[in-house]
Every structure is written in structure tokens, then in C-alpha cells.
Design a protein around this motif. Sequence first.
Motif, PDB file in Angstrom:
ATOM      1  N   LEU A  88     -16.158   1.054  55.826  1.00  0.00           N
ATOM      2  CA  LEU A  88     -16.323   1.012  54.363  1.00  0.00           C
ATOM      3  C   LEU A  88     -15.684   2.248  53.747  1.00  0.00           C
ATOM      4  CD1 LEU A  88     -17.530  -0.116  51.722  1.00  0.00           C
ATOM      5  CD2 LEU A  88     -19.653   1.074  52.283  1.00  0.00           C
ATOM      6  N   ASP A  89     -15.906   3.377  54.384  1.00  0.00           N
ATOM      7  CA  ASP A  89     -15.364   4.628  53.884  1.00  0.00           C
ATOM      8  C   ASP A  89     -13.838   4.598  53.809  1.00  0.00           C
ATOM      9  OD1 ASP A  89     -15.438   8.004  54.339  1.00  0.00           O
ATOM     10  OD2 ASP A  89     -16.986   6.947  53.186  1.00  0.00           O
ATOM     11  N   VAL A  90     -13.227   4.051  54.847  1.00  0.00           N
ATOM     12  CA  VAL A  90     -11.768   3.931  54.878  1.00  0.00           C
ATOM     13  C   VAL A  90     -11.290   3.079  53.702  1.00  0.00           C
ATOM     14  CG1 VAL A  90      -9.862   2.841  56.135  1.00  0.00           C
ATOM     15  CG2 VAL A  90     -11.491   4.295  57.356  1.00  0.00           C
ATOM     16  N   ASN A  91     -11.961   1.967  53.488  1.00  0.00           N
ATOM     17  CA  ASN A  91     -11.532   1.074  52.410  1.00  0.00           C
ATOM     18  C   ASN A  91     -11.800   1.647  51.014  1.00  0.00           C
ATOM     19  OD1 ASN A  91     -10.294  -1.071  53.840  1.00  0.00           O
ATOM     20  ND2 ASN A  91     -12.308  -1.676  54.577  1.00  0.00           N
ATOM     21  N   LEU A  92     -12.866   2.433  50.886  1.00  0.00           N
ATOM     22  CA  LEU A  92     -13.115   3.096  49.605  1.00  0.00           C
ATOM     23  C   LEU A  92     -12.005   4.114  49.325  1.00  0.00           C
ATOM     24  CD1 LEU A  92     -16.974   3.660  49.780  1.00  0.00           C
ATOM     25  CD2 LEU A  92     -15.747   2.087  48.275  1.00  0.00           C
ATOM     26  N   GLN A  93     -11.556   4.774  50.377  1.00  0.00           N
ATOM     27  CA  GLN A  93     -10.479   5.756  50.211  1.00  0.00           C
ATOM     28  C   GLN A  93      -9.187   5.060  49.802  1.00  0.00           C
ATOM     29  OE1 GLN A  93     -11.562   8.993  50.507  1.00  0.00           O
ATOM     30  NE2 GLN A  93      -9.648   9.353  49.413  1.00  0.00           N
ATOM     31  N   LEU A  94      -8.935   3.901  50.411  1.00  0.00           N
ATOM     32  CA  LEU A  94      -7.738   3.141  50.037  1.00  0.00           C
ATOM     33  C   LEU A  94      -7.835   2.684  48.588  1.00  0.00           C
ATOM     34  CD1 LEU A  94      -7.122   1.006  53.247  1.00  0.00           C
ATOM     35  CD2 LEU A  94      -5.572   2.701  52.264  1.00  0.00           C
ATOM     36  N   LEU A  95      -9.024   2.262  48.196  1.00  0.00           N
ATOM     37  CA  LEU A  95      -9.237   1.833  46.809  1.00  0.00           C
ATOM     38  C   LEU A  95      -8.858   2.959  45.849  1.00  0.00           C
ATOM     39  CD1 LEU A  95     -10.480  -0.462  45.001  1.00  0.00           C
ATOM     40  CD2 LEU A  95     -12.608   0.817  45.080  1.00  0.00           C
ATOM     41  N   GLU A  96      -9.285   4.176  46.193  1.00  0.00           N
ATOM     42  CA  GLU A  96      -8.965   5.327  45.339  1.00  0.00           C
ATOM     43  C   GLU A  96      -7.497   5.703  45.398  1.00  0.00           C
ATOM     44  OE1 GLU A  96     -12.739   8.314  45.864  1.00  0.00           O
ATOM     45  OE2 GLU A  96     -10.845   9.136  45.089  1.00  0.00           O
ATOM     46  N   ASP A  97      -6.974   5.782  46.618  1.00  0.00           N
ATOM     47  CA  ASP A  97      -5.634   6.356  46.788  1.00  0.00           C
ATOM     48  C   ASP A  97      -4.510   5.368  46.507  1.00  0.00           C
ATOM     49  OD1 ASP A  97      -6.610   8.234  49.770  1.00  0.00           O
ATOM     50  OD2 ASP A  97      -6.984   8.589  47.628  1.00  0.00           O
ATOM     51  N   LYS A  98      -4.722   4.135  46.901  1.00  0.00           N
ATOM     52  CA  LYS A  98      -3.642   3.150  46.767  1.00  0.00           C
ATOM     53  C   LYS A  98      -3.713   2.444  45.428  1.00  0.00           C
ATOM     54  CE  LYS A  98      -1.181  -0.755  47.635  1.00  0.00           C
ATOM     55  NZ  LYS A  98       0.265  -0.821  47.441  1.00  0.00           N
TER      56      LYS A  98
END
Lengths: 310, 240
Positions: A169-179
Motif C-alpha cells: 500500500l505504501d508503495v502505491n501511495l508513493q506512486l500516487l503522489e509522485d507519478k
Amino acid sequence: MLSILYQPVEWPPPPPAGALPVFANQECRLVGRRAMKLGPEHCREGHRPWRAQRCPPTTHHAGFFPGQHLSDAFAQVNPLKKVPALKDGDFTLTESVAILLYLTRKYKVPDYWYPQDLQARARVDEYLAWQHTTLRRSCLRALWHKVMFPVFLGEPVSPQTLAATLAELDVNLQLLEDKFLQNKAFLTGPHISLADLVAITELMHPVGAGCQVFESRPKLATWRQRVEAAVGEDLFREAHEVILKAKDFPPADPTIKQKLMPWVLAMIRFSLLLVMYAVPKEKQHCQGHSLACAELHMKLETRDWGKMER
Amino acid sequence: MGLELYLDLLSQPCRAVYIFAKKNGIPFELRIVDLIKGQHLSDAFAQVNPLKKVPALKDGDFTLTESVAILLYLTRKYKVPDYWYPQDLQARARVDEYLAWQHTTLRRSCLRALWHKVMFPVFLGEPVSPQTLAATLAELDVNLQLLEDKFLQNKAFLTGPHISLADLVAITELMHPVGAGCQVFESRPKLATWRQRVEAAVGEDLFREAHEVILKAKDFPPADPTIKQKLMPWVLAMIR
């Protein structure tokens, strides 16, 4: 007449003995919210939006009583036995993204939801495609591994499994923010769009499970505030009333549990695959996670659901 | 610089984009990104797509990922024939429905079938247990049945009497297990005749060209250890 089926087919539903209202899933919240923004006249008599009904709290919320989506009655609507589903006269439609696009076109909603501009629209399409196998998956698993399995279904989840799910989940939240979000006001530009609606309703799943989704992510937190303001705080609160009480659901009784288990397992899709080939660090991580999931799956699959322990 | 498409025809979504662009005469520069050499993991490609995935589209300064989004972008920009993504509200909804459904169902099964049956044991030299393979093929079977019963039914194509984006996305997925040696069509006459119609509508030469790579997947020589180490994390994340 248009019906958005995120509510029981019979309304108000007679609550089965010992049943409790099941939370509306993420997709239902977003479809329901869109439909309600269109106004109650778009829902069929007898399927009024929640706030038009004076019902006691336990039947007031959208969603099916446990296992109702698995019933023959609902299979007439959607043979895939999934919500949300839309019926517009003889036309039935499934898949929340398809439903949202259908509503967008049919009811000629404001342009910002799904902009005419070629590139702006492509950005929305990009998010709507990406999220299926990433954020949606993580958010669903976070809820089920953290709360629904242990609390509602009474099945323990190993700390290792939960940790791996929350890491994903953390990885995908980071992608949501960064990408996607980056430094914009909303995911695809200066205005709210279908992408933001789909994303926010997903994120409320782990929030409902007690995960600290926004607390350590100020960028996402301010984005959330903007989305809530754009949607309308009352509507947002109403749509999320059920999921925010997920932690308080009483344990399912054995009959319900037996009925739901195959569906839950298919939905969360524990894999029997033990994929464990990588450099040592990833190998251990994947091996551990996959093993834990597979063990839980096998344990659940081989249980004799006819003879429940009491 | 005109339209650039970053593709590897080993990948199902890349095949759909390739066929669509070629069939509709959309001019583009093909940029091959060789997945089994790990080129998608390079810093150079990360400049194009930080998510390190194919397909990717570059149209001047505009970069786009996700095959469904790319197909829709090309559909709108190049004003392709209506049947690909019909204007009719309900017909279009049917295409959207399929494109949404397939992400977590048929695509997943087809990808896993290829990797469990061929790519892990043959290319990466990692055995896959019979139990794992059986479960994967069983899941594929379920999704093939749904494809027939829920989508195709008795129609010529998945969403109606004409080919659409849905058929293109579906057929390119199914060629993955075909490339792995799975009997996808042999026991499913309805799907077999649908496949023939799709191939005829796309054009048999173009269809064959797009699938040359995947149909040789069983013959890939084993990866050397450096490549294997490089690819492993990506593979594991991809087939999850």
C-alpha cells in the motif's frame, strides 16, 4: 428509469435475523456519490438515495446484507455477482469505471469530470487504467487483512502478511503522489476529475481499517481536503459513514461466514503460487509474503465450513 | 519529432497498441524496448516512463502510459472508424466495461500462464510446481469461460456485430497462453471462430507480424545469470 444498484433490490430490505449491514464497497461509494450529485430524480422510486429515506441507521446505509450479492435475485441483475451494477431500462452495466463514464456522457456533467481536451482526458484514462491492479488492490487487501479477516471473519492474519500488504500500500501511495498528483491541485490537473473520485474512495478503505494513510503524507492530506470540498463535505461523509465503522462490525455468524468465504478468497485472491526467486532480500520478502498468504488460503480452503467451531 | 511508441511485442498490451496504430495507418516511430534484455529497467527508458513499463507513447512533450489510455488517445486524435469505440452510448459502455474488467481477470491469467508454463522454467531456469501451474491454468479457464459467457455470448464480436477495442485487447491477451503452448481455442469452438473473425478484421498479415515474437516464446534461450538477477524483481512484481 435509471437505477443504481448499490442498494438491496427490495427496499427497505427486511433484515435477516442476526444480519448486519455490510459496508458498501469502494466502487459503490463513488458511483453512489456521483448518482446522488445528479439528484434524487435520477433514482427510481423505491430506490431513493439514502438521505431521502427515514430509516433506522442499520438499514440506512447502502450495501447488501452479507452475501446478498451472491443471491439468485441479484444474479439476475449481474451474473458476475458484483457491485456496483447499473440498470437503465433494459440496459445493464457493470464495472464502476464503465458506469461512471456512462453517467458522465448520458447526463452531460460538467466538463472537468472527464475533460474534452485530448491530453487532459488521456490523463484521466491513464489513472483509471493504472489503479485497477495497484491502488485498488492494495486498499482492498489492507482492509481485509487488517480488519475484516481478524475482526469480522475471526480469521487471524500473520503479522508478516499484514506488514507486506501495508508495505505494498505504501508503495502505491508513493506512486500516487509522485507519478500522478505531483505538485498539482488534483490528480490530473487544476480541477477535480473522475480520477480523484476513484482514488479518494479507494483510500478510504485503509482509513476505515485504521491505517495512517494521510497523517504522514501532507501532500495527500491537502489533496484529500480539496477533493472533499469539491465533492461536498456532507456527501463525502455520508458516502463513507459505513466504511468508517468497519472496525466495529460484530463478528459474522458461522452461516454468513461460510457463505462469504469463497467470494472473499476470490476477491482478495490469495495466490497458491509460491514465487520465490530473486536476490536474497526480495526472495525472503516475496517468499514470506507468498507463503503466509498461501498458508492462510490453504487453511481457509480446506476448512470444513459445515462444521464451524463455536 | 512525431508520435513515438515504445513497445516490445512480447507484451500483450504492446501488441494491441501496435496492431491498432498500424491498422489505422497512424504514423509513428517504433521504439523497441527489449524486455528480456531488461531495457525497460534502464535509466534511459525511465526518462520516458518513470514506471519503467511498456507500452508508452510520446507525442511531442506529451508522454502517456497504460495501453487502454493510449488506445483511447489514438482513437480520438486520429479519428479512426467508429466501430473501434462507438459513439453510441450503450455500445461504448460495453467496450468500457470490457476494458475495465480485463485488467484483473483475463490479463492476469494470461500473463501468469505464460510465465508459469514457459518463462520461469525455460527462460529463467526456475521450476514451477505442478500445483502452481494447475492453479494458474484453472484460473485462466474460469476467465475464458467468463469471456465466452458474459462478453461474447452469441455475438460476432465481444461487444456487438463489429470489432472494437475490446476484441483487440482480448485477442492479444489470449495469444500469451497460446504462445506458451496452452490449448486456448482447441476446446472452445466459439472462441475459435471469434478469433478467426478478429484476425480477418485486423488483417492476417498484420496479426501474424504482431505475434511473431510471442509465438516463439518457448524457444527463448535461457537467460544468463546477470540478466536473470536484473529481471527477477520486476518479474515477481509483475505477476504478483
